[in-house]
Design a protein around this motif. Structure first.
Motif, PDB file in Angstrom:
ATOM      1  N   TRP A 158       0.819  -1.220   0.000  1.00  8.61           N
ATOM      2  CA  TRP A 158       0.000   0.000   0.000  1.00  8.61           C
ATOM      3  C   TRP A 158       0.852   1.269   0.000  1.00  8.61           C
ATOM      4  CZ3 TRP A 158      -5.041   0.811  -0.846  1.00  8.61           C
ATOM      5  CH2 TRP A 158      -5.564   2.062  -0.508  1.00  8.61           C
ATOM      6  N   ASP A 159       1.844   1.331   0.855  1.00  8.62           N
ATOM      7  CA  ASP A 159       2.645   2.553   0.974  1.00  8.62           C
ATOM      8  C   ASP A 159       3.494   2.825  -0.263  1.00  8.62           C
ATOM      9  OD1 ASP A 159       1.599   3.088   3.440  1.00  8.62           O
ATOM     10  OD2 ASP A 159       3.329   2.378   4.575  1.00  8.62           O
ATOM     11  N   ASP A 160       3.637   1.849  -1.144  1.00  6.36           N
ATOM     12  CA  ASP A 160       4.443   2.021  -2.357  1.00  6.36           C
ATOM     13  C   ASP A 160       3.600   2.341  -3.584  1.00  6.36           C
ATOM     14  OD1 ASP A 160       6.756   1.485  -0.934  1.00  6.36           O
ATOM     15  OD2 ASP A 160       6.745  -0.655  -1.426  1.00  6.36           O
ATOM     16  N   LEU A 161       2.285   2.380  -3.442  1.00  9.67           N
ATOM     17  CA  LEU A 161       1.433   2.569  -4.612  1.00  9.67           C
ATOM     18  C   LEU A 161       1.704   3.891  -5.319  1.00  9.67           C
ATOM     19  CD1 LEU A 161      -1.991   1.114  -3.374  1.00  9.67           C
ATOM     20  CD2 LEU A 161      -0.607   0.263  -5.275  1.00  9.67           C
ATOM     21  N   PHE A 162       1.741   4.998  -4.584  1.00 13.82           N
ATOM     22  CA  PHE A 162       1.989   6.293  -5.209  1.00 13.82           C
ATOM     23  C   PHE A 162       3.420   6.408  -5.748  1.00 13.82           C
ATOM     24  CE2 PHE A 162      -1.567   8.850  -2.881  1.00 13.82           C
ATOM     25  CZ  PHE A 162      -2.515   8.135  -3.589  1.00 13.82           C
ATOM     26  N   PRO A 163       4.445   6.065  -4.954  1.00 10.28           N
ATOM     27  CA  PRO A 163       5.807   6.155  -5.484  1.00 10.28           C
ATOM     28  C   PRO A 163       6.011   5.318  -6.751  1.00 10.28           C
ATOM     29  CG  PRO A 163       5.878   5.923  -3.109  1.00 10.28           C
ATOM     30  CD  PRO A 163       4.447   5.711  -3.514  1.00 10.28           C
ATOM     31  N   ASP A 164       5.452   4.122  -6.776  1.00 10.61           N
ATOM     32  CA  ASP A 164       5.647   3.259  -7.947  1.00 10.61           C
ATOM     33  C   ASP A 164       4.854   3.756  -9.146  1.00 10.61           C
ATOM     34  OD1 ASP A 164       7.309   1.783  -6.389  1.00 10.61           O
ATOM     35  OD2 ASP A 164       6.113  -0.058  -6.409  1.00 10.61           O
ATOM     36  N   LEU A 165       3.687   4.362  -8.903  1.00 13.37           N
ATOM     37  CA  LEU A 165       2.948   4.991 -10.012  1.00 13.37           C
ATOM     38  C   LEU A 165       3.778   6.112 -10.614  1.00 13.37           C
ATOM     39  CD1 LEU A 165       0.270   5.490 -11.635  1.00 13.37           C
ATOM     40  CD2 LEU A 165      -0.349   7.109  -9.822  1.00 13.37           C
ATOM     41  N   ASN A 166       4.323   6.960  -9.758  1.00 10.92           N
ATOM     42  CA  ASN A 166       5.113   8.094 -10.242  1.00 10.92           C
ATOM     43  C   ASN A 166       6.437   7.674 -10.850  1.00 10.92           C
ATOM     44  OD1 ASN A 166       3.262  10.176  -9.573  1.00 10.92           O
ATOM     45  ND2 ASN A 166       3.832  10.005  -7.420  1.00 10.92           N
TER      46      ASN A 166
END
Length: 255
Positions: free
Chosen positions: A78-86
């Motif tokens: 969950w905590d990696d969803l935004f960083p990995d999207l970007n």
């Protein structure tokens, strides 16, 4: 020097185009990459065969079909969803994600596709004491929820008098804390709690009156209007032609 700067400018522009994963990019690639944390039934989970299943999975598949491409799911903490999207590891997040203002600073959300809310599963030995959310903000009440979620944010903001435990793990393991008698209440999204209650009616009481309104939305990288608008058009289409109701009924038993 001018040639070097020009070259760098071209590379940067090309990088932005690739990172944005526009509809044109996705169709040229032939695959829509979808990020999700696949441990949140009935929205997304992985069967023993390795197949991704769930409400969000079917919404993603229908979107990929509308683009004429196949779909690839990327299971992500969950905590990696935004960083990995970007970072460009996938094109879109479809993962039971609540649309809240803090998240809007990091991503662009599509039109909400599901309305959820926070509810409670209460250990049976506490059922006489806990009738609603108004009863749980007390030092003698031990509440659990999942770290990094909207439920956790609400608990930390408004239920600070209670004992809070917010482990960074999947929902089923959070629920197990209550089942093992180590906590009194689990606060979380109502659809997940409804399914969990159906499996553990002998040990739990379901307070199924949600005390928040939480729209779920797919998320794309900031500024990716091409993909955002395509998803919005797709959602309008499947709600009009009955496909959305069919998918909803399959996972939630009616609409």
């Amino acid at each position: 020097m001018k040639k070097l700067l020009c070259g760098l400018f071209i590379l940067l522009c090309a990088g932005v185009s690739f990172a944005q994963s526009t509809v044109s990019d996705i169709q040229k690639r032939g695959v829509l990459r979808v990020g999700m944390e696949a441990g949140y039934a009935p929205f997304e989970s992985i069967e023993d065969s390795g197949e991704f299943v769930g409400f969000d999975v079917d919404i993603a598949k229908s979107f990929a079909d509308s683009l004429g491409v196949r779909v690839e799911f990327v299971d992500t903490p969950w905590d990696d969803l935004f960083p990995d999207l970007n970072a460009g590891k996938y094109d879109i997040i479809i993962s039971g994600m609540t649309v809240i203002s803090e998240r809007k600073t990091q991503v662009d959300f599509c039109t909400p596709y599901f309305a959820g809310g926070q509810a409670m599963l209460v250990a049976k030995n506490k059922a006489g004491q806990i009738k609603s959310f108004r009863d749980i903000n007390q030092p003698n009440i031990h509440i659990v929820s999942k770290h990094g979620t909207y439920a956790a944010d609400i608990l930390q903001a408004f239920f600070r008098n209670a004992k809070l435990t917010l482990p960074d793990t999947v929902e089923d393991q959070v629920l197990q804390i209550v089942l093992d008698g180590k906590a009194d209440v689990m606060v979380y999204d109502m659809p997940y709690l409804a399914l969990a209650y159906a499996k553990h009616k002998d040990k739990l009481v379901f307070i199924d009156d949600p005390f928040t309104y939480e729209p779920f939305g797919a998320a794309v990288k900031k500024g990716n209007t091409s993909l955002r608008d395509a998803m919005n058009v797709h959602l309008e289409k499947i709600k009009a032609n009955g496909d959305y109701e069919r998918i909803f009924s399959e996972w939630f038993g009616g609409k």
